[in-house]
Design a protein around this motif. Structure first.
Motif, PDB file in Angstrom:
ATOM      1  N   MET A   1      -0.838  -2.377 -10.037  1.00  0.00           N
ATOM      2  CA  MET A   1      -0.071  -1.128  -9.831  1.00  0.00           C
ATOM      3  C   MET A   1       0.907  -1.289  -9.863  1.00  0.00           C
ATOM      4  O   MET A   1       1.461  -2.222  -8.478  1.00  0.00           O
ATOM      5  CB  MET A   1      -0.738  -0.472  -8.749  1.00  0.00           C
ATOM      6  N   ARG A   2       2.208  -0.675 -10.501  1.00  0.00           N
ATOM      7  CA  ARG A   2       3.350  -1.020 -10.410  1.00  0.00           C
ATOM      8  C   ARG A   2       3.477   0.214  -8.624  1.00  0.00           C
ATOM      9  O   ARG A   2       3.570   1.003  -9.472  1.00  0.00           O
ATOM     10  CB  ARG A   2       3.778  -0.888 -11.584  1.00  0.00           C
ATOM     11  N   TYR A   3       4.481  -0.366  -8.411  1.00  0.00           N
ATOM     12  CA  TYR A   3       4.921   0.313  -7.115  1.00  0.00           C
ATOM     13  C   TYR A   3       5.937   1.208  -7.877  1.00  0.00           C
ATOM     14  O   TYR A   3       6.911   1.534  -8.349  1.00  0.00           O
ATOM     15  CB  TYR A   3       6.654  -0.213  -6.162  1.00  0.00           C
ATOM     16  N   VAL A   4       6.172   2.557  -6.932  1.00  0.00           N
ATOM     17  CA  VAL A   4       6.816   3.588  -7.870  1.00  0.00           C
ATOM     18  C   VAL A   4       8.125   4.080  -6.585  1.00  0.00           C
ATOM     19  O   VAL A   4       7.791   4.555  -5.317  1.00  0.00           O
ATOM     20  CB  VAL A   4       6.022   4.691  -7.941  1.00  0.00           C
ATOM     21  N   THR A   5       8.865   3.884  -6.943  1.00  0.00           N
ATOM     22  CA  THR A   5      10.482   4.156  -6.201  1.00  0.00           C
ATOM     23  C   THR A   5       9.992   6.117  -5.866  1.00  0.00           C
ATOM     24  O   THR A   5       9.987   6.489  -6.156  1.00  0.00           O
ATOM     25  CB  THR A   5      11.834   4.146  -6.507  1.00  0.00           C
ATOM     26  N   GLU A   8      11.994   7.953  -8.216  1.00  0.00           N
ATOM     27  CA  GLU A   8      10.820   7.977  -9.095  1.00  0.00           C
ATOM     28  C   GLU A   8      10.023   9.150  -9.391  1.00  0.00           C
ATOM     29  O   GLU A   8       9.895   9.784 -10.363  1.00  0.00           O
ATOM     30  CB  GLU A   8      10.404   7.187  -9.800  1.00  0.00           C
ATOM     31  N   ARG A   9       9.356   9.065  -7.463  1.00  0.00           N
ATOM     32  CA  ARG A   9       8.330  10.174  -7.679  1.00  0.00           C
ATOM     33  C   ARG A   9       8.681  11.319  -7.429  1.00  0.00           C
ATOM     34  O   ARG A   9       8.658  12.673  -8.081  1.00  0.00           O
ATOM     35  CB  ARG A   9       7.952  10.108  -6.054  1.00  0.00           C
TER      36      ARG A   9
END
Length: 79
Positions: A1-5, A8-9
């Protein structure tokens, strides 16, 4: 799963809020024609997705923009 900064959130949340605002205004325009600018201004200041969701439901069912304005006024008096 890609990390969401966090940026971005926040961008995603802002997109959700902006879409909700547009949906409310579109429903009001479809039902009543021109939406008074004070209503549009208040809607565009609301940041809470849950409040916008409630307003969207109200816009669908409410009989007039006058009564919708009363709903907005009650939100402001509740703060």
């Amino acid at each position: 799963m890609r990390y969401v900064t966090s940026i971005e959130r926040l961008a995603k949340e802002e997109g959700i809020v902006e879409n909700a605002r547009e949906s409310i205004i579109t429903v009001l325009q479809t039902r009543f024609g021109e939406v008074p600018s004070p209503i549009v201004e208040v809607i565009n200041k609301i940041e809470e997705p849950s409040v916008l969701k409630m307003l969207h439901k109200s816009a669908i069912a409410i009989p007039s923009t006058t009564e919708f304005q009363q709903v907005l006024d009650s939100l402001n008096s509740g703060k």
